[in-house]
Design an enzyme around this catalytic site. Structure first.
Site, PDB file in Angstrom:
ATOM      1  N   GLY A 150       0.822  -1.213   0.000  1.00  0.00           N
ATOM      2  CA  GLY A 150       0.000   0.000   0.000  1.00  0.00           C
ATOM      3  C   GLY A 150       0.852   1.258   0.000  1.00  0.00           C
ATOM      4  O   GLY A 150       1.665   1.471   0.895  1.00  0.00           O
ATOM      5  N   GLU A 174     -19.121  17.297   2.119  1.00  0.00           N
ATOM      6  CA  GLU A 174     -18.257  18.088   1.234  1.00  0.00           C
ATOM      7  C   GLU A 174     -18.733  18.009  -0.215  1.00  0.00           C
ATOM      8  O   GLU A 174     -18.761  19.012  -0.932  1.00  0.00           O
ATOM      9  CB  GLU A 174     -16.804  17.621   1.376  1.00  0.00           C
ATOM     10  CG  GLU A 174     -16.266  17.970   2.754  1.00  0.00           C
ATOM     11  CD  GLU A 174     -14.814  17.634   3.009  1.00  0.00           C
ATOM     12  OE1 GLU A 174     -14.224  18.240   3.903  1.00  0.00           O
ATOM     13  OE2 GLU A 174     -14.255  16.754   2.324  1.00  0.00           O
TER      14      GLU A 174
HETATM   15  C1  LIG Z   1     -13.329  10.637  -0.321  1.00  0.00           C
HETATM   16  C2  LIG Z   1     -12.476  10.624   0.925  1.00  0.00           C
HETATM   17  C3  LIG Z   1     -12.267  11.812   1.613  1.00  0.00           C
HETATM   18  C4  LIG Z   1     -11.479  11.830   2.761  1.00  0.00           C
HETATM   19  N1  LIG Z   1     -11.287  13.014   3.407  1.00  0.00           N
HETATM   20  C5  LIG Z   1     -10.460  13.057   4.474  1.00  0.00           C
HETATM   21  C6  LIG Z   1     -10.158  14.294   5.109  1.00  0.00           C
HETATM   22  O1  LIG Z   1     -10.663  15.352   4.717  1.00  0.00           O
HETATM   23  N2  LIG Z   1      -9.288  14.291   6.156  1.00  0.00           N
HETATM   24  C7  LIG Z   1      -8.705  13.125   6.610  1.00  0.00           C
HETATM   25  O2  LIG Z   1      -7.901  13.146   7.544  1.00  0.00           O
HETATM   26  N3  LIG Z   1      -8.989  11.939   6.046  1.00  0.00           N
HETATM   27  C8  LIG Z   1      -9.837  11.881   4.985  1.00  0.00           C
HETATM   28  N4  LIG Z   1     -10.124  10.680   4.388  1.00  0.00           N
HETATM   29  C9  LIG Z   1      -9.563   9.463   4.977  1.00  0.00           C
HETATM   30  C10 LIG Z   1      -8.124   9.285   4.596  1.00  0.00           C
HETATM   31  O3  LIG Z   1      -7.960   9.490   3.208  1.00  0.00           O
HETATM   32  C11 LIG Z   1      -7.680   7.888   5.004  1.00  0.00           C
HETATM   33  O4  LIG Z   1      -7.790   7.800   6.407  1.00  0.00           O
HETATM   34  C12 LIG Z   1      -6.266   7.599   4.564  1.00  0.00           C
HETATM   35  O5  LIG Z   1      -6.182   7.612   3.169  1.00  0.00           O
HETATM   36  C13 LIG Z   1      -5.813   6.241   5.084  1.00  0.00           C
HETATM   37  O6  LIG Z   1      -4.514   6.010   4.623  1.00  0.00           O
HETATM   38  P1  LIG Z   1      -4.017   4.528   4.340  1.00  0.00           P
HETATM   39  O7  LIG Z   1      -2.590   4.656   3.959  1.00  0.00           O
HETATM   40  O8  LIG Z   1      -4.382   3.649   5.473  1.00  0.00           O
HETATM   41  O9  LIG Z   1      -4.887   4.036   3.116  1.00  0.00           O
HETATM   42  P2  LIG Z   1      -4.990   4.636   1.644  1.00  0.00           P
HETATM   43  O10 LIG Z   1      -4.542   6.032   1.601  1.00  0.00           O
HETATM   44  O11 LIG Z   1      -6.381   4.323   1.197  1.00  0.00           O
HETATM   45  O12 LIG Z   1      -3.954   3.765   0.815  1.00  0.00           O
HETATM   46  C14 LIG Z   1      -4.105   2.383   0.634  1.00  0.00           C
HETATM   47  C15 LIG Z   1      -3.268   1.974  -0.556  1.00  0.00           C
HETATM   48  O13 LIG Z   1      -3.227   0.555  -0.591  1.00  0.00           O
HETATM   49  C16 LIG Z   1      -3.341   0.124  -1.945  1.00  0.00           C
HETATM   50  N5  LIG Z   1      -3.879  -1.236  -1.931  1.00  0.00           N
HETATM   51  C17 LIG Z   1      -5.062  -1.663  -1.433  1.00  0.00           C
HETATM   52  N6  LIG Z   1      -5.183  -2.990  -1.611  1.00  0.00           N
HETATM   53  C18 LIG Z   1      -4.071  -3.411  -2.241  1.00  0.00           C
HETATM   54  C19 LIG Z   1      -3.616  -4.687  -2.708  1.00  0.00           C
HETATM   55  N7  LIG Z   1      -4.332  -5.796  -2.535  1.00  0.00           N
HETATM   56  N8  LIG Z   1      -2.421  -4.752  -3.336  1.00  0.00           N
HETATM   57  C20 LIG Z   1      -1.674  -3.624  -3.539  1.00  0.00           C
HETATM   58  N9  LIG Z   1      -2.059  -2.414  -3.114  1.00  0.00           N
HETATM   59  C21 LIG Z   1      -3.231  -2.295  -2.459  1.00  0.00           C
HETATM   60  C22 LIG Z   1      -4.282   1.155  -2.567  1.00  0.00           C
HETATM   61  O14 LIG Z   1      -4.132   1.189  -3.980  1.00  0.00           O
HETATM   62  C23 LIG Z   1      -3.836   2.436  -1.876  1.00  0.00           C
HETATM   63  O15 LIG Z   1      -2.855   3.131  -2.612  1.00  0.00           O
HETATM   64  C24 LIG Z   1     -10.899  10.625   3.232  1.00  0.00           C
HETATM   65  C25 LIG Z   1     -11.104   9.436   2.536  1.00  0.00           C
HETATM   66  C26 LIG Z   1     -11.876   9.436   1.380  1.00  0.00           C
HETATM   67  C27 LIG Z   1     -12.091   8.151   0.634  1.00  0.00           C
END
Ligand SMILES: Cc1cc2nc3c(=O)[nH]c(=O)nc-3n(C[C@H](O)[C@H](O)[C@H](O)COP(=O)(O)OP(=O)(O)OC[C@H]3O[C@@H](n4cnc5c(N)ncnc54)[C@H](O)[C@@H]3O)c2cc1C
Length: 442
Positions: free
Chosen positions: A31, A195
Site C-alpha cells: 500500500g 463536502e
Molecule cells: C473521499 C475521501 C475523503 C477523505 N477526506 C479526508 C479528510 O478530509 N481528512 C482526513 O484526515 N482523512 C480523509 N479521508 C480518509 C483518509 O484518506 C484515510 O484515512 C487515509 O487515506 C488512510 O490512509 P491509508 O494509507 O491507510 O490508506 P490509503 O490512503 O487508502 O492507501 C491504501 C493503498 O493501498 C493500496 N492497496 C489496497 N489494496 C491493495 C492490494 N491488494 N495490493 C496492492 N495495493 C493495495 C491502494 O491502492 C492504496 O494506494 C478521506 C477518505 C476518502 C475516501
C-alpha cells in the site's frame, strides 16, 4: 535497479517466481497510501531492502477527491507517482502489483502484476497499509447505481455522471425525466457526503449558471441522506447543527434518520419513499481492503486487523498493520480512520522496524496525536474541532485551505491546486468540466 526487481525478469511472465533474497533484511510494505509512504520514508536510513507494492502507480490525496468529482480539480492535481520514491530513496523498490495472498508460514506474499503473472515475494518484516473500500452494508448490488468515492477513476466517473445528467436534462422533453436527471442523492452524511453536497450546490448555482438555455441548473434538487440522526456524527453536536443549517442555506435537503432500502436505475427508495434520481452517490460507509483478512488473524467487523499497541499483529512476529486497515485502540477509543492517524502510524512503524534492525527494542507504544478534524461546506465555510476548540466559518475555511495546500504530496500539486483554487474562487468557474468520450471501436 534493486536486487529484487533485477531477479524478477519479464520473461517469467506467467510463472510463479520466488524472488531470491539478498543479504539485507527485506521489509515489504503493501500500500502506497498515507501510511505506506510514511513507513517507507521512515525507513530511509535503515539497512534494509524496502519493497513498496501498490496496485496503483500513484498516491492519491483523498481529502480532495470530492473536488475532482465536482470538476474543481483534475486528477493529476491531487495525485503523485509512487515510483518517484525510488529516485528519492536508494533502499526502496516500487512494484506495481496487486497483493492477492499472504502466507505467514512461509513468510511470503503473492503479488499479481498485469502481464507479469503472480510472483511470490519473501519478507522479513511485513507492513500492511492497504486502506479501506466503500461498504454497501450487505447490499453490494447498490454499487452498480451508486458509485463510491475512493479512487481517481471513481471521481471521474462521478464527475461524468453529474455533468452528463445536465446534458440529458437539457435534451429531454419529458418533465418527469428532466426532474429525475436534475435530482442528486448522496447517501451518507459523513465528511465526504457533506463536502460533496456543498460543492455540488455551488456547481449548480454558480458554475453552471447561464450555461443552458433550456434548463435552470439552480433548480436542481440535492438530497443528503443518512440513517443516523445527524450529519458529521464524528463531530460535536453543535458543529453538526451548524453544518446542517449551512447546507440548508445552500439548498441541500438534509434527511437524517432515513434508511436507504433500494438503489436502482430509477433512483432510491429511502424511508419507504421513492426519490427518482439519475445520480445516486454512495458516501456512507467503509470496510477494510481484503488484505488484513488474508493474514488469517483476528479482524473487527469492518475487516480491519486487530493489532496490539505497537501496531503488531499479535499472532505473527514481524507483521504490522497500519492506517485505515488497522483497528487500534487508544485510551479506550478507536484511533480514527483519517490521514493524520495513517501518517503517524506509518512513521511509527518505519522507525520501530529501523530500531529492531539495529537490535534495539521499542518500548513506547504508538500514541496518536490528534491535530483536529475539519470539513468544508461549500465556498467560504468550514468547521474545525480540536479537543475543546470548535470553530466554523470563513476563517476556519481559510485554515482548511492552507492546511490542505501544505499537505499535498509534492510542490507541483501545491502550485497547481493553489492556482486552480484562486481561479475558482474569483470566477466561480471549474476548469475540469469534462465528460470523457467512450472509447470507440474504430
Ligand atoms: C473521499 C475521501 C475523503 C477523505 N477526506 C479526508 C479528510 O478530509 N481528512 C482526513 O484526515 N482523512 C480523509 N479521508 C480518509 C483518509 O484518506 C484515510 O484515512 C487515509 O487515506 C488512510 O490512509 P491509508 O494509507 O491507510 O490508506 P490509503 O490512503 O487508502 O492507501 C491504501 C493503498 O493501498 C493500496 N492497496 C489496497 N489494496 C491493495 C492490494 N491488494 N495490493 C496492492 N495495493 C493495495 C491502494 O491502492 C492504496 O494506494 C478521506 C477518505 C476518502 C475516501
Amino acid at each position: 535497479m534493486s536486487a529484487m526487481l533485477a531477479e524478477t525478469r519479464p520473461d517469467e511472465a506467467t510463472a510463479t517466481a520466488e524472488v531470491l533474497r539478498g543479504e539485507r533484511k527485506r521489509v515489504v510494505i503493501i500500500g502506497g497510501g498515507f501510511a505506506g509512504i510514511a513507513a517507507a520514508h521512515a525507513l530511509r536510513h535503515a539497512d534494509a531492502e524496502v519493497v513498496l507494492i501498490d496496485r496503483r502507480n500513484h498516491h492519491i490525496f483523498q481529502p480532495l477527491l470530492y473536488q475532482v468529482a465536482t470538476a474543481v480539480l483534475s486528477p493529476a492535481e491531487i495525485a503523485a507517482p509512487i515510483r518517484q520514491l525510488e529516485a528519492k530513496q536508494r533502499n526502496v523498490s516500487v512494484l506495481l502489483a496487486e497483493v492477492t495472498g499472504v502466507d505467514l508460514a512461509s513468510r511470503t506474499i503473492e503479488a499479481a502484476s498485469s502481464g507479469a503473472g503472480v510472483r511470490k515475494i519473501a519478507f522479513d518484516y511485513l507492513v500492511v497499509a492497504t486502506g479501506m473500500r466503500p461498504n454497501y452494508f450487505g447490499h453490494d448490488e447498490f454499487a452498480r447505481h451508486a458509485p463510491g468515492l475512493k479512487s481517481l477513476g471513481d471521481a471521474e466517473k462521478i464527475r461524468a455522471k453529474i455533468l452528463g445528467a445536465f446534458e440529458l436534462a437539457a435534451t429531454t422533453e419529458d418533465e418527469g425525466e428532466r426532474a429525475r436527471q436534475m435530482t442528486f442523492v448522496l447517501v451518507g452524511a459523513g465528511p465526504s457526503g457533506v463536502e460533496l453536497a456543498g460543492s455540488l450546490a455551488h456547481l449548480v448555482k454558480v458554475t453552471l449558471q447561464h450555461n443552458f438555455h433550456r434548463i435552470d441548473p439552480s433548480k436542481s434538487t440535492i438530497v443528503l441522506l443518512d440513517a443516523g440522526n445527524r450529519v458529521l456524527p464524528t463531530f460535536a453536536e453543535a458543529l453538526s447543527r451548524r453544518v446542517t443549517r449551512r447546507l440548508t442555506k445552500l439548498g441541500v435537503k438534509v434527511l437524517t434518520g432515513v434508511k436507504v432500502e433500494t438503489v436502482d436505475e430509477q433512483g432510491v427508495v429511502a424511508g419507504g419513499k421513492r426519490i427518482p434520481s439519475a445520480t445516486v452517490l454512495w458516501t456512507a460507509g467503509v470496510a477494510a481492503s481484503p488484505v488484513p483478512k488474508m493474514l488469517g488473524t483476528k479482524t473487527d467487523r469492518a475487516g480491519r486487523a486487530l493489532v496490539d499497541p505497537f501496531l503488531k499483529v499479535v499472532e505473527a512476529p514481524g507483521v504490522f498493520v497500519v492506517g485505515d486497515a488497522a483497528s487500534v485502540m487508544q485510551n479506550g477509543h478507536p484511533v480514527p480512520g483519517v490521514a493524520q492517524a495513517a501518517i503517524q502510524e506509518g512513521r511509527y512503524i518505519g522507525r520501530l522496524i529501523a530500531k529492531e534492525l539495529k537490535g534495539r527494542k521499542v518500548k513506547r507504544p504508538f500514541s496518536y496525536f490528534d491535530k483536529g478534524n475539519m470539513a468544508v461546506v461549500g465556498k467560504n465555510y468550514a468547521v474545525l474541532e480540536r479537543g475543546w476548540l470548535r470553530t466554523s466559518g470563513f476563517l476556519t475555511w481559510l485554515v482548511w485551505a492552507f492546511v490542505h495546500i501544505l499537505s499535498l504530496p509534492q510542490l507541483q500539486n501545491r502550485l497547481r491546486v493553489q492556482h486552480q483554487w484562486l481561479w475558482f474562487y474569483f470566477t466561480g468557474q471549474r476548469s475540469s468540466r469534462l465528460i470523457p468520450e467512450q472509447p470507440s471501436d474504430a
